[in-house]
Design a protein around this motif. Structure first.
Motif, PDB file in Angstrom:
ATOM      1  N   TRP A 378      16.752   1.573  -1.012  1.00  0.00           N
ATOM      2  CA  TRP A 378      17.000   2.547  -2.073  1.00  0.00           C
ATOM      3  C   TRP A 378      16.184   2.210  -3.320  1.00  0.00           C
ATOM      4  O   TRP A 378      15.658   3.117  -3.992  1.00  0.00           O
ATOM      5  CB  TRP A 378      18.485   2.605  -2.417  1.00  0.00           C
ATOM      6  CG  TRP A 378      19.245   3.633  -1.650  1.00  0.00           C
ATOM      7  CD1 TRP A 378      20.264   3.440  -0.779  1.00  0.00           C
ATOM      8  CD2 TRP A 378      19.028   5.058  -1.689  1.00  0.00           C
ATOM      9  NE1 TRP A 378      20.703   4.637  -0.256  1.00  0.00           N
ATOM     10  CE2 TRP A 378      19.973   5.650  -0.798  1.00  0.00           C
ATOM     11  CE3 TRP A 378      18.145   5.887  -2.363  1.00  0.00           C
ATOM     12  CZ2 TRP A 378      20.047   7.023  -0.592  1.00  0.00           C
ATOM     13  CZ3 TRP A 378      18.215   7.254  -2.142  1.00  0.00           C
ATOM     14  CH2 TRP A 378      19.148   7.808  -1.279  1.00  0.00           C
ATOM     15  N   ASP A 379      16.078   0.936  -3.644  1.00  0.00           N
ATOM     16  CA  ASP A 379      15.268   0.544  -4.802  1.00  0.00           C
ATOM     17  C   ASP A 379      13.811   0.922  -4.586  1.00  0.00           C
ATOM     18  O   ASP A 379      13.148   1.437  -5.493  1.00  0.00           O
ATOM     19  CB  ASP A 379      15.420  -0.965  -5.023  1.00  0.00           C
ATOM     20  CG  ASP A 379      14.843  -1.417  -6.351  1.00  0.00           C
ATOM     21  OD1 ASP A 379      15.535  -1.238  -7.372  1.00  0.00           O
ATOM     22  OD2 ASP A 379      13.707  -1.940  -6.369  1.00  0.00           O
ATOM     23  N   TRP A 380      13.300   0.699  -3.376  1.00  0.00           N
ATOM     24  CA  TRP A 380      11.909   1.051  -3.062  1.00  0.00           C
ATOM     25  C   TRP A 380      11.705   2.558  -3.119  1.00  0.00           C
ATOM     26  O   TRP A 380      10.700   3.038  -3.664  1.00  0.00           O
ATOM     27  CB  TRP A 380      11.581   0.516  -1.670  1.00  0.00           C
ATOM     28  CG  TRP A 380      10.258   0.960  -1.129  1.00  0.00           C
ATOM     29  CD1 TRP A 380       9.028   0.464  -1.443  1.00  0.00           C
ATOM     30  CD2 TRP A 380      10.030   2.000  -0.174  1.00  0.00           C
ATOM     31  NE1 TRP A 380       8.050   1.128  -0.735  1.00  0.00           N
ATOM     32  CE2 TRP A 380       8.643   2.079   0.049  1.00  0.00           C
ATOM     33  CE3 TRP A 380      10.870   2.860   0.521  1.00  0.00           C
ATOM     34  CZ2 TRP A 380       8.080   2.990   0.930  1.00  0.00           C
ATOM     35  CZ3 TRP A 380      10.317   3.768   1.404  1.00  0.00           C
ATOM     36  CH2 TRP A 380       8.933   3.825   1.608  1.00  0.00           C
ATOM     37  N   PHE A 381      12.632   3.330  -2.567  1.00  0.00           N
ATOM     38  CA  PHE A 381      12.478   4.788  -2.551  1.00  0.00           C
ATOM     39  C   PHE A 381      12.487   5.365  -3.963  1.00  0.00           C
ATOM     40  O   PHE A 381      11.662   6.227  -4.304  1.00  0.00           O
ATOM     41  CB  PHE A 381      13.601   5.412  -1.725  1.00  0.00           C
ATOM     42  CG  PHE A 381      13.590   6.914  -1.720  1.00  0.00           C
ATOM     43  CD1 PHE A 381      12.629   7.623  -1.033  1.00  0.00           C
ATOM     44  CD2 PHE A 381      14.545   7.630  -2.433  1.00  0.00           C
ATOM     45  CE1 PHE A 381      12.616   9.007  -1.026  1.00  0.00           C
ATOM     46  CE2 PHE A 381      14.549   9.012  -2.436  1.00  0.00           C
ATOM     47  CZ  PHE A 381      13.574   9.702  -1.735  1.00  0.00           C
ATOM     48  N   SER A 386       9.952   7.735  -8.676  1.00  0.00           N
ATOM     49  CA  SER A 386       9.669   7.681 -10.110  1.00  0.00           C
ATOM     50  C   SER A 386       8.174   7.695 -10.385  1.00  0.00           C
ATOM     51  O   SER A 386       7.706   8.347 -11.324  1.00  0.00           O
ATOM     52  CB  SER A 386      10.316   6.430 -10.710  1.00  0.00           C
ATOM     53  OG  SER A 386      10.003   6.307 -12.080  1.00  0.00           O
ATOM     54  N   GLY A 387       7.408   6.989  -9.544  1.00  0.00           N
ATOM     55  CA  GLY A 387       5.958   7.007  -9.719  1.00  0.00           C
ATOM     56  C   GLY A 387       5.346   8.363  -9.409  1.00  0.00           C
ATOM     57  O   GLY A 387       4.393   8.789 -10.074  1.00  0.00           O
ATOM     58  N   SER A 388       5.891   9.062  -8.421  1.00  0.00           N
ATOM     59  CA  SER A 388       5.347  10.379  -8.065  1.00  0.00           C
ATOM     60  C   SER A 388       5.627  11.416  -9.139  1.00  0.00           C
ATOM     61  O   SER A 388       4.778  12.269  -9.433  1.00  0.00           O
ATOM     62  CB  SER A 388       5.936  10.842  -6.730  1.00  0.00           C
ATOM     63  OG  SER A 388       5.626   9.944  -5.696  1.00  0.00           O
ATOM     64  N   LEU A 389       6.823  11.383  -9.741  1.00  0.00           N
ATOM     65  CA  LEU A 389       7.239  12.410 -10.702  1.00  0.00           C
ATOM     66  C   LEU A 389       7.077  11.979 -12.154  1.00  0.00           C
ATOM     67  O   LEU A 389       7.433  12.755 -13.049  1.00  0.00           O
ATOM     68  CB  LEU A 389       8.707  12.779 -10.444  1.00  0.00           C
ATOM     69  CG  LEU A 389       9.050  13.257  -9.029  1.00  0.00           C
ATOM     70  CD1 LEU A 389      10.532  13.590  -8.934  1.00  0.00           C
ATOM     71  CD2 LEU A 389       8.213  14.464  -8.635  1.00  0.00           C
ATOM     72  N   ASP A 390       6.544  10.780 -12.387  1.00  0.00           N
ATOM     73  CA  ASP A 390       6.364  10.269 -13.756  1.00  0.00           C
ATOM     74  C   ASP A 390       7.684  10.302 -14.527  1.00  0.00           C
ATOM     75  O   ASP A 390       7.767  10.823 -15.650  1.00  0.00           O
ATOM     76  CB  ASP A 390       5.295  11.083 -14.505  1.00  0.00           C
ATOM     77  CG  ASP A 390       3.943  11.035 -13.813  1.00  0.00           C
ATOM     78  OD1 ASP A 390       3.632   9.998 -13.212  1.00  0.00           O
ATOM     79  OD2 ASP A 390       3.215  12.044 -13.855  1.00  0.00           O
ATOM     80  N   LEU A 391       8.717   9.710 -13.947  1.00  0.00           N
ATOM     81  CA  LEU A 391      10.040   9.743 -14.568  1.00  0.00           C
ATOM     82  C   LEU A 391      10.212   8.691 -15.659  1.00  0.00           C
ATOM     83  O   LEU A 391      11.129   8.809 -16.478  1.00  0.00           O
ATOM     84  CB  LEU A 391      11.123   9.542 -13.499  1.00  0.00           C
ATOM     85  CG  LEU A 391      11.165  10.595 -12.384  1.00  0.00           C
ATOM     86  CD1 LEU A 391      12.291  10.293 -11.416  1.00  0.00           C
ATOM     87  CD2 LEU A 391      11.317  11.997 -12.961  1.00  0.00           C
ATOM     88  N   LYS A 412      20.342   2.553 -11.488  1.00  0.00           N
ATOM     89  CA  LYS A 412      20.548   1.795 -12.721  1.00  0.00           C
ATOM     90  C   LYS A 412      19.398   0.842 -13.002  1.00  0.00           C
ATOM     91  O   LYS A 412      19.019   0.624 -14.153  1.00  0.00           O
ATOM     92  CB  LYS A 412      21.863   1.021 -12.625  1.00  0.00           C
ATOM     93  CG  LYS A 412      22.248   0.303 -13.899  1.00  0.00           C
ATOM     94  CD  LYS A 412      23.600  -0.369 -13.763  1.00  0.00           C
ATOM     95  CE  LYS A 412      24.004  -1.077 -15.057  1.00  0.00           C
ATOM     96  NZ  LYS A 412      25.333  -1.745 -14.927  1.00  0.00           N
ATOM     97  N   ASN A 413      18.799   0.277 -11.956  1.00  0.00           N
ATOM     98  CA  ASN A 413      17.701  -0.670 -12.146  1.00  0.00           C
ATOM     99  C   ASN A 413      16.377   0.026 -12.436  1.00  0.00           C
ATOM    100  O   ASN A 413      15.623  -0.406 -13.312  1.00  0.00           O
ATOM    101  CB  ASN A 413      17.553  -1.542 -10.894  1.00  0.00           C
ATOM    102  CG  ASN A 413      18.744  -2.457 -10.680  1.00  0.00           C
ATOM    103  OD1 ASN A 413      19.479  -2.767 -11.629  1.00  0.00           O
ATOM    104  ND2 ASN A 413      18.964  -2.874  -9.448  1.00  0.00           N
ATOM    105  N   VAL A 414      16.077   1.102 -11.695  1.00  0.00           N
ATOM    106  CA  VAL A 414      14.770   1.756 -11.824  1.00  0.00           C
ATOM    107  C   VAL A 414      14.770   2.790 -12.937  1.00  0.00           C
ATOM    108  O   VAL A 414      13.777   2.921 -13.671  1.00  0.00           O
ATOM    109  CB  VAL A 414      14.378   2.405 -10.474  1.00  0.00           C
ATOM    110  CG1 VAL A 414      13.011   3.066 -10.577  1.00  0.00           C
ATOM    111  CG2 VAL A 414      14.384   1.378  -9.361  1.00  0.00           C
TER     112      VAL A 414
END
Length: 740
Positions: A378-381, A386-391, A412-414
């Motif tokens: 889940w952390d990896w996904f 986040s990288g794809s959507l520039d979150l 919570k972490n990402v």
């Protein structure tokens, strides 16, 4: 032909019905609950056309098809089946089909809407174990394989020994193999050109022989076909269990050795197909990059034990550029996250991120295939997403999901600043699992749909008065994560149900049964077709707003006639409705009920003010709901992908399939019913008292409420035990009731 396959064939080519209701609940088989009409419900999409991917068959001694039915070659079928089997043009494989391109004259049988196809579909739906319905004179089949399956089922059900004969691909017959009495039962099926189907033309349903109790059609390949689905679900079925199941279901006797060889054959074929399947993973990635530039397709592998050895597949992530840009530019900043089980042999999980468009339809954003839902995956996904959507840190996005611990921890972490909403449906199911009180459900949904703190407090107090214990347990569920009274303003979405992900998982339920590449291709194809059809629907819309948004605006305008407006200075207004008063500020475009600023459509209070000022309500609706924005969402599209034969061949070292999972450690679950809080888990609960709520006594200090491991009191000597037997006359017992 099975019901599922016939249904898939009959639906091929039909339009996808994108309509659906706006109900906010997920039908999971539980009790019906009084869910109030929601203005942000998901409008579901029906499943796209199923893809029937045929696999190459492995031949046995003569000719074995996918069902394992053995056929005997026959040069002259007339000898066995009479003049009806004499050469006819309809059975020729070399039929040129001069008018094959005339769709009006010769409809495609795979997508025909004629009465014959409707009748065949009804026959497939009514098909059961009755031998009279399996075979009948004039009955049609879409393929020769369907006819062979019908003969096989007839033989298994009636326990007559049937033998198949084949002269050509479109000429197949079967007869009873009993030669002692020269049994006259026979059936002949060939291609009927006028109907474009296989049709039974000879059927003599008259057995003069005695049931043998066995059938030669029940060979190793047939047993493997019969148990293919069951072995996929449970590979640990033994050969003894397979033989017992055949005896129970068909009353036929097969040896354990036959079943063991059938299982081994099936497992070898699946292992070989998996290795060949995963060997093309890199080629598929190259094809995606070639046909859909700027797509993010990440594949991670586990290195082999030595340098130069084959790596093993670990996980993959897919995010098409069209889906990514559509969400970033035209969709509301809300994402639904969820995982679903994969049902193919190697198992695994599919993680998916889904958004909303302006008509409350789902917009699949990205998906990943992993081995299991855990913290690392889940952390990896979410990092990939986040990288794809520039979150960034997530301060401009809202996440909605269930309460999976790994998912909550990863968000919570990402995305530490993201608003993380919990699905109220899952909260309620866990909260009321020991109760079926309908009043509790009504109170819960009032709390979940409270827009203001005052409304939230009143509903919580009503729950406390009705059931104090339920009120106390609901406090432990963190209402800030699922009640609208605590949601941020700016997402233009009041959703507190994860219907986004549930709808997506329901759409791909058939794809989840397929291997990796077919799974990814099915999801890609469904998104591609859906975007194309949705673009046509959006292009035909002549209204200013989407259908759902237009209905909501009309609803608010109709409700505004019951409002009483009191005008104040500086463009402030006080509006009363049902003995509740709220302040409407036309300078900041806000209302005290918070609904306007939360969903982006004026509420009834704001609508009454706008109408009184001789203005248009639609001028105050957020641009997310406009038809122009909806059309822009589907302006881009996923490009088609070529078949596997023309994929680029990179000549990279093939990837091995992931290992077979042995399941969770420990004793396997027996799928027993979940016990209540104070209910004994023992099977002998009717004869033994439950240990629940028993008082614990410490063996160190002899006090109640704790045990020896947590005891901090000094040691206390135990009283001496009473001696066994009757005391002697000269012996004085320390126990007063035994003193003599």
């Amino acid at each position: 032909m099975t019901k599922a396959k016939r249904k898939a064939v009959s639906r091929k080519g039909e339009e996808i019905d994108d309509g659906g209701d706006g109900e906010p609940e997920i039908d999971d088989g539980g009790d019906d609950e009084p869910v109030i009409e929601d203005d942000c419900g998901v409008v579901g999409d029906d499943d796209c056309d199923d893809v029937d991917d045929g696999d190459d068959e492995e031949a046995d001694e003569n000719d074995v098809n996918t069902s394992g039915v053995v056929e005997e070659g026959c040069e002259d079928l007339v000898q066995h089946f009479g003049e009806a089997a004499r050469d006819d043009e309809s059975g020729s494989d070399a039929d040129s089909g001069d008018d094959i391109w005339d769709d009006e004259k010769i409809p495609d049988p795979m997508s025909s809407d004629s009465d014959d196809d409707d009748e065949d579909e009804e026959q497939g739906q009514r098909e059961n174990d009755d031998p009279d319905q399996l075979l009948a004179l004039g009955k049609t089949f879409n393929t020769p394989e369907d006819f062979k399956l019908a003969v096989l089922r007839y033989s298994l059900k009636t326990r007559y020994d049937i033998k198949l004969y084949k002269s050509q691909a479109m000429k197949i017959g079967a007869k009873c193999s009993d030669t002692d009495v020269n049994c006259g039962w026979r059936v002949y099926c060939s291609y009927e050109k006028r109907r474009h189907k296989m049709q039974i033309k000879v059927y003599v349903n008259n057995h003069t022989c005695v049931r043998s109790g066995y059938t030669k059609m029940l060979k190793r390949s047939t047993i493997a076909w019969l148990f293919s689905e069951r072995l996929r679900k449970n590979p640990h079925i033994t050969k003894q269990e397979m033989a017992a199941e055949i005896k129970r279901e068909y009353n036929l006797v097969v040896s354990d050795d036959q079943c063991g060889k059938a299982k081994s054959k099936l497992m070898r074929e699946r292992k070989a197909s998996h290795e060949a399947h995963f060997a093309r993973v890199w080629d598929y990635q190259a094809e995606i990059f070639q046909t859909n530039p700027h797509t993010k397709f990440e594949i991670e592998t586990i290195p082999g034990p030595t340098i130069g050895s084959k790596a093993r597949f670990y996980r993959c992530y897919v995010c098409f550029s069209s889906q990514r840009e559509s969400w970033k530019q035209t969709c509301r900043p809300i994402i639904g996250l969820d995982g679903a089980f994969l049902k193919w042999d190697i198992k695994g999980h599919l993680l998916a991120a889904v958004g909303r468009d302006g008509d409350n339809r789902i917009v699949p954003i990205a998906w990943a295939v992993v081995e299991v839902e855990n913290d690392d995956n889940w952390d990896w996904f979410i990092k990939q997403l986040s990288g794809s959507l520039d979150l960034g840190d997530g301060r401009k996005v809202s996440i909605i999901s269930d309460k999976h611990k790994s998912l909550v921890k990863a968000v919570k972490n990402v995305l530490p600043q993201a608003e993380h909403r919990q699905c109220a449906r899952h909260i309620m199911e866990n909260w009321k699992k020991d109760s079926h009180d309908r009043k509790l459900q009504e109170l819960f949904w009032k709390i979940a749909r409270s827009y203001t703190m005052g409304e939230f407090t009143d509903n919580m107090e009503a729950l406390a008065r009705y059931n104090p214990y339920a009120f106390a347990t609901l406090q432990d569920t963190n209402p800030k994560s699922w009640s609208r009274a605590f949601f941020r303003i700016g997402s233009c979405c009041n959703d507190n149900l994860n219907n986004l992900s549930e709808s997506f998982n329901r759409i791909i339920r058939q794809a989840r049964k397929k291997p990796l590449l077919e799974l990814l291709e099915d999801i890609r194809r469904q998104c591609m077709v859906r975007n194309a059809k949705r673009a046509i629907i959006a292009g035909r819309l002549k209204k200013r707003f989407t259908v759902r948004a237009h209905e909501e605006i009309e609803k608010m305008i109709a409700g505004s006639q019951f409002c009483i407006r009191y005008m104040a200075r500086d463009d402030f207004h006080e509006v009363e409705l049902n003995n509740d008063r709220y302040c409407v500020d036309m300078n900041t475009l806000t209302c005290g009920c918070k609904k306007w600023q939360m969903i982006g459509i004026p509420c009834v209070h704001a609508a009454s003010v706008i109408i009184a000022k001789k203005r248009k309500v639609e001028d105050y609706v957020n641009d997310y709901y406009t038809t122009r924005m909806w059309q822009e969402t589907y302006r881009r599209g996923i490009k088609p992908v070529e078949g596997m034969k023309v994929w680029p061949r990179l000549n990279r070292l093939p990837v091995l399939p992931p290992p077979w999972r042995k399941g969770n450690p420990g004793r396997p679950s027996n799928y027993a019913r979940k016990k209540g809080k104070n209910e004994s888990a023992s099977k002998s609960s009717k004869t033994k008292l439950s240990r629940a709520l028993r008082v614990m006594t410490c063996s160190n200090c002899k006090e109640d409420g704790h045990n020896k491991q947590t005891c901090e009191n000094p040691f206390v000597e135990s009283q001496p035990k009473r001696p066994r037997g009757r005391p002697k006359k000269y012996q004085v017992c320390v126990f007063p009731y035994y003193q003599i």
